[in-house]
Design a protein around this motif. Structure first.
Motif, PDB file in Angstrom:
ATOM      1  N   PRO A  89       0.822  -1.216   0.000  1.00 56.00           N
ATOM      2  CA  PRO A  89       0.000   0.000   0.000  1.00 56.00           C
ATOM      3  C   PRO A  89       0.854   1.264   0.000  1.00 56.00           C
ATOM      4  CG  PRO A  89      -0.773  -1.582   1.635  1.00 56.00           C
ATOM      5  CD  PRO A  89       0.554  -2.080   1.169  1.00 56.00           C
ATOM      6  N   GLN A  90       0.370   2.286  -0.672  1.00 58.98           N
ATOM      7  CA  GLN A  90       1.077   3.562  -0.708  1.00 58.98           C
ATOM      8  C   GLN A  90       1.071   4.209   0.678  1.00 58.98           C
ATOM      9  OE1 GLN A  90       2.577   5.533  -3.575  1.00 58.98           O
ATOM     10  NE2 GLN A  90       2.853   3.336  -3.794  1.00 58.98           N
ATOM     11  N   PRO A  91       2.166   4.857   1.050  1.00 52.24           N
ATOM     12  CA  PRO A  91       2.254   5.457   2.387  1.00 52.24           C
ATOM     13  C   PRO A  91       1.543   6.798   2.506  1.00 52.24           C
ATOM     14  CG  PRO A  91       4.281   5.856   1.204  1.00 52.24           C
ATOM     15  CD  PRO A  91       3.437   4.967   0.314  1.00 52.24           C
ATOM     16  N   ILE A  92       0.933   7.265   1.431  1.00 47.78           N
ATOM     17  CA  ILE A  92       0.206   8.533   1.467  1.00 47.78           C
ATOM     18  C   ILE A  92      -1.021   8.417   0.581  1.00 47.78           C
ATOM     19  CG2 ILE A  92       1.650   9.476  -0.379  1.00 47.78           C
ATOM     20  CD1 ILE A  92       1.280  12.242   0.944  1.00 47.78           C
ATOM     21  N   GLY A  93      -2.133   8.935   1.062  1.00 50.15           N
ATOM     22  CA  GLY A  93      -3.384   8.814   0.322  1.00 50.15           C
ATOM     23  C   GLY A  93      -3.482   9.769  -0.846  1.00 50.15           C
ATOM     24  N   GLY A  94      -4.504   9.561  -1.664  1.00 46.16           N
ATOM     25  CA  GLY A  94      -4.744  10.422  -2.813  1.00 46.16           C
ATOM     26  C   GLY A  94      -5.927  11.340  -2.585  1.00 46.16           C
ATOM     27  N   ARG A  95      -6.227  12.144  -3.591  1.00 44.63           N
ATOM     28  CA  ARG A  95      -7.371  13.049  -3.574  1.00 44.63           C
ATOM     29  C   ARG A  95      -8.305  12.683  -4.719  1.00 44.63           C
ATOM     30  NH1 ARG A  95      -7.234  16.019   1.235  1.00 44.63           N
ATOM     31  NH2 ARG A  95      -5.035  16.379   1.751  1.00 44.63           N
ATOM     32  N   ARG A  96      -9.562  13.037  -4.575  1.00 46.03           N
ATOM     33  CA  ARG A  96     -10.537  12.613  -5.580  1.00 46.03           C
ATOM     34  C   ARG A  96     -10.216  13.148  -6.969  1.00 46.03           C
ATOM     35  NH1 ARG A  96     -15.062  13.557  -1.461  1.00 46.03           N
ATOM     36  NH2 ARG A  96     -15.308  11.533  -0.478  1.00 46.03           N
ATOM     37  N   TRP A  97      -9.690  14.357  -7.059  1.00 49.35           N
ATOM     38  CA  TRP A  97      -9.387  14.918  -8.367  1.00 49.35           C
ATOM     39  C   TRP A  97      -8.352  14.070  -9.112  1.00 49.35           C
ATOM     40  CZ3 TRP A  97      -4.442  16.182  -9.675  1.00 49.35           C
ATOM     41  CH2 TRP A  97      -3.528  16.417  -8.638  1.00 49.35           C
ATOM     42  N   MET A  98      -7.561  13.308  -8.385  1.00 47.77           N
ATOM     43  CA  MET A  98      -6.531  12.481  -9.018  1.00 47.77           C
ATOM     44  C   MET A  98      -7.111  11.365  -9.868  1.00 47.77           C
ATOM     45  SD  MET A  98      -3.686  12.145  -5.971  1.00 47.77           S
ATOM     46  CE  MET A  98      -2.839  13.586  -5.313  1.00 47.77           C
ATOM     47  N   TRP A  99      -8.389  11.033  -9.646  1.00 54.94           N
ATOM     48  CA  TRP A  99      -9.019   9.993 -10.459  1.00 54.94           C
ATOM     49  C   TRP A  99      -9.099  10.393 -11.930  1.00 54.94           C
ATOM     50  CZ3 TRP A  99      -9.584   5.133  -9.343  1.00 54.94           C
ATOM     51  CH2 TRP A  99      -9.724   4.731  -8.000  1.00 54.94           C
ATOM     52  N   ILE A 100      -8.963  11.693 -12.207  1.00 59.62           N
ATOM     53  CA  ILE A 100      -8.972  12.146 -13.601  1.00 59.62           C
ATOM     54  C   ILE A 100      -7.851  11.468 -14.390  1.00 59.62           C
ATOM     55  CG2 ILE A 100      -8.648  14.152 -15.106  1.00 59.62           C
ATOM     56  CD1 ILE A 100      -9.856  15.867 -12.871  1.00 59.62           C
ATOM     57  N   ALA A 101      -6.700  11.267 -13.733  1.00 60.54           N
ATOM     58  CA  ALA A 101      -5.533  10.698 -14.414  1.00 60.54           C
ATOM     59  C   ALA A 101      -5.792   9.294 -14.959  1.00 60.54           C
ATOM     60  CB  ALA A 101      -4.325  10.711 -13.475  1.00 60.54           C
ATOM     61  N   PRO A 102      -6.178   8.324 -14.111  1.00 56.56           N
ATOM     62  CA  PRO A 102      -6.408   6.982 -14.669  1.00 56.56           C
ATOM     63  C   PRO A 102      -7.576   6.941 -15.643  1.00 56.56           C
ATOM     64  CG  PRO A 102      -7.086   7.071 -12.363  1.00 56.56           C
ATOM     65  CD  PRO A 102      -6.322   8.331 -12.640  1.00 56.56           C
ATOM     66  N   LEU A 103      -8.568   7.807 -15.448  1.00 56.44           N
ATOM     67  CA  LEU A 103      -9.705   7.831 -16.373  1.00 56.44           C
ATOM     68  C   LEU A 103      -9.278   8.324 -17.756  1.00 56.44           C
ATOM     69  CD1 LEU A 103     -12.578   9.133 -14.056  1.00 56.44           C
ATOM     70  CD2 LEU A 103     -12.207   6.797 -14.910  1.00 56.44           C
ATOM     71  N   LEU A 104      -8.390   9.322 -17.795  1.00 57.82           N
ATOM     72  CA  LEU A 104      -7.881   9.810 -19.078  1.00 57.82           C
ATOM     73  C   LEU A 104      -7.060   8.734 -19.783  1.00 57.82           C
ATOM     74  CD1 LEU A 104      -6.799  13.490 -18.287  1.00 57.82           C
ATOM     75  CD2 LEU A 104      -8.600  12.756 -19.868  1.00 57.82           C
ATOM     76  N   VAL A 105      -6.212   8.058 -19.030  1.00 61.15           N
ATOM     77  CA  VAL A 105      -5.388   6.996 -19.612  1.00 61.15           C
ATOM     78  C   VAL A 105      -6.276   5.869 -20.120  1.00 61.15           C
ATOM     79  CG1 VAL A 105      -3.608   5.272 -19.142  1.00 61.15           C
ATOM     80  CG2 VAL A 105      -3.401   7.571 -18.170  1.00 61.15           C
ATOM     81  N   LEU A 106      -7.286   5.507 -19.339  1.00 55.16           N
ATOM     82  CA  LEU A 106      -8.209   4.448 -19.762  1.00 55.16           C
ATOM     83  C   LEU A 106      -8.984   4.858 -21.006  1.00 55.16           C
ATOM     84  CD1 LEU A 106      -9.366   1.670 -19.128  1.00 55.16           C
ATOM     85  CD2 LEU A 106     -11.065   2.774 -17.658  1.00 55.16           C
ATOM     86  N   ALA A 107      -9.372   6.136 -21.068  1.00 52.62           N
ATOM     87  CA  ALA A 107     -10.091   6.626 -22.244  1.00 52.62           C
ATOM     88  C   ALA A 107      -9.228   6.530 -23.498  1.00 52.62           C
ATOM     89  CB  ALA A 107     -10.529   8.078 -22.020  1.00 52.62           C
ATOM     90  N   ALA A 108      -7.936   6.836 -23.359  1.00 54.87           N
ATOM     91  CA  ALA A 108      -7.021   6.738 -24.496  1.00 54.87           C
ATOM     92  C   ALA A 108      -6.871   5.285 -24.940  1.00 54.87           C
ATOM     93  CB  ALA A 108      -5.659   7.322 -24.120  1.00 54.87           C
ATOM     94  N   ILE A 109      -6.810   4.382 -23.970  1.00 52.59           N
ATOM     95  CA  ILE A 109      -6.688   2.951 -24.296  1.00 52.59           C
ATOM     96  C   ILE A 109      -7.918   2.485 -25.075  1.00 52.59           C
ATOM     97  CG2 ILE A 109      -6.663   0.629 -23.299  1.00 52.59           C
ATOM     98  CD1 ILE A 109      -5.027   1.868 -20.951  1.00 52.59           C
TER      99      ILE A 109
END
Length: 280
Positions: A89-109
């Motif tokens: 597990p990552q030692p620091i949490g994320g923020r909701r806005w960060m979900w934009i990143a994997p969604l953009l990558v998935l959209a490109a795929i």
């Protein structure tokens, strides 16, 4: 007298940015040397004019060197005792806005898959490219979002520094394409794209809490890009042709978001907020 495990790994326990850079450079030298050796031994199997022109060419020119590189990185992570820290597990949490990143990558795929002329590829080539994606995702994410990020965090840097420097190292890794004869224009475009993509992979790792999400998305990105455009890094400057308009637009948005994220990343491992769950 036999040295203890701590003494053996002491150099890497004393984290510093230059050591992360050293690790990446040594990996690149090793990868290029392995690739050159494989190219000499299996020259007859590699299509010099179109490296993705056959399954054998894909395997010997692309898959095998990166697979050996991935194994070398895994062995290094095991030797220094970082495997659990990297894949846990990552030692620091994320923020909701960060979900934009994997969604953009998935959209490109998805756009690349939709824009692929599947009749142009045979089953063996597709399998070889899928294996290539697996190896690239593991090797490059382990080198940058795994080992590099750990070293930078252990050195006490903020997450903005960690994200930017690790993404910059990831981008600079692709300058070795100059050695392969790729044009300077294409390499520069690739560096810009891969920096933004690296930022998205960092954000993916943060918001999902694991490097495995970045490995999977990265592993899907490269083969689907090749299937659509017929090339790997060349795709950065050629998506207006073979690839769909949607994929080109998503790529532009991804690049813009990757650079915007530089100013949005916050936090530092060890701060009280580091153990908090994903928040707005």
């Amino acid at each position: 007298m036999t040295r203890t495990s701590a003494e053996k790994t002491g150099f890497w326990d004393r984290a510093a940015t230059w050591k992360a850079l050293l690790l990446v450079v040594v990996y690149l030298v090793f990868y290029l040397a392995v690739g050159r050796l494989i190219g000499m031994v299996f020259d007859s199997e590699i299509d010099g004019d179109n490296v993705v022109g056959s399954a054998a060419s894909i395997f010997f020119a692309l898959v095998l060197p990166i697979a050996i590189g991935a194994v070398a990185l895994l062995l290094f992570a095991i030797k220094v005792g970082w495997l659990r820290a990297i894949f846990g597990p990552q030692p620091i949490g994320g923020r909701r806005w960060m979900w934009i990143a994997p969604l953009l990558v998935l959209a490109a795929i998805v756009a690349h898959v939709a824009g692929t002329d599947w009749d142009a590829w045979n089953g063996q080539e597709i399998v070889a490219l899928a294996f290539l994606g697996l190896c690239v995702g593991l090797a490059e994410e382990l080198a940058t979002r795994g080992l590099t990020v750990k070293i930078l965090r252990d050195a006490g840097h903020s997450e903005r520094y960690v994200a930017v420097v690790s993404s910059l190292m990831f981008a600079l890794m692709h300058t070795v394409n100059l050695i392969a004869g790729m044009s300077l224009r294409t390499v520069l475009a690739t560096v810009v794209y891969t920096f933004a993509f690296g930022m998205c992979m960092y954000l993916t790792m943060r918001v999902t809490g694991t490097i495995w999400a970045a490995i999977v998305l990265h592993g899907l990105t490269d083969p689907t890009t090749i299937l659509t455009t017929g090339g790997l890094d060349e795709a950065v400057v050629s998506q207006g042709g073979g690839a769909t308009v949607a994929a080109a637009l998503v790529t532009v948005v991804l690049i813009a978001f990757g650079f915007l994220a530089i100013f949005l990343v916050r936090g530092k491992v060890g701060d009280p907020e580091a153990t908090r769950a994903t928040t707005a």
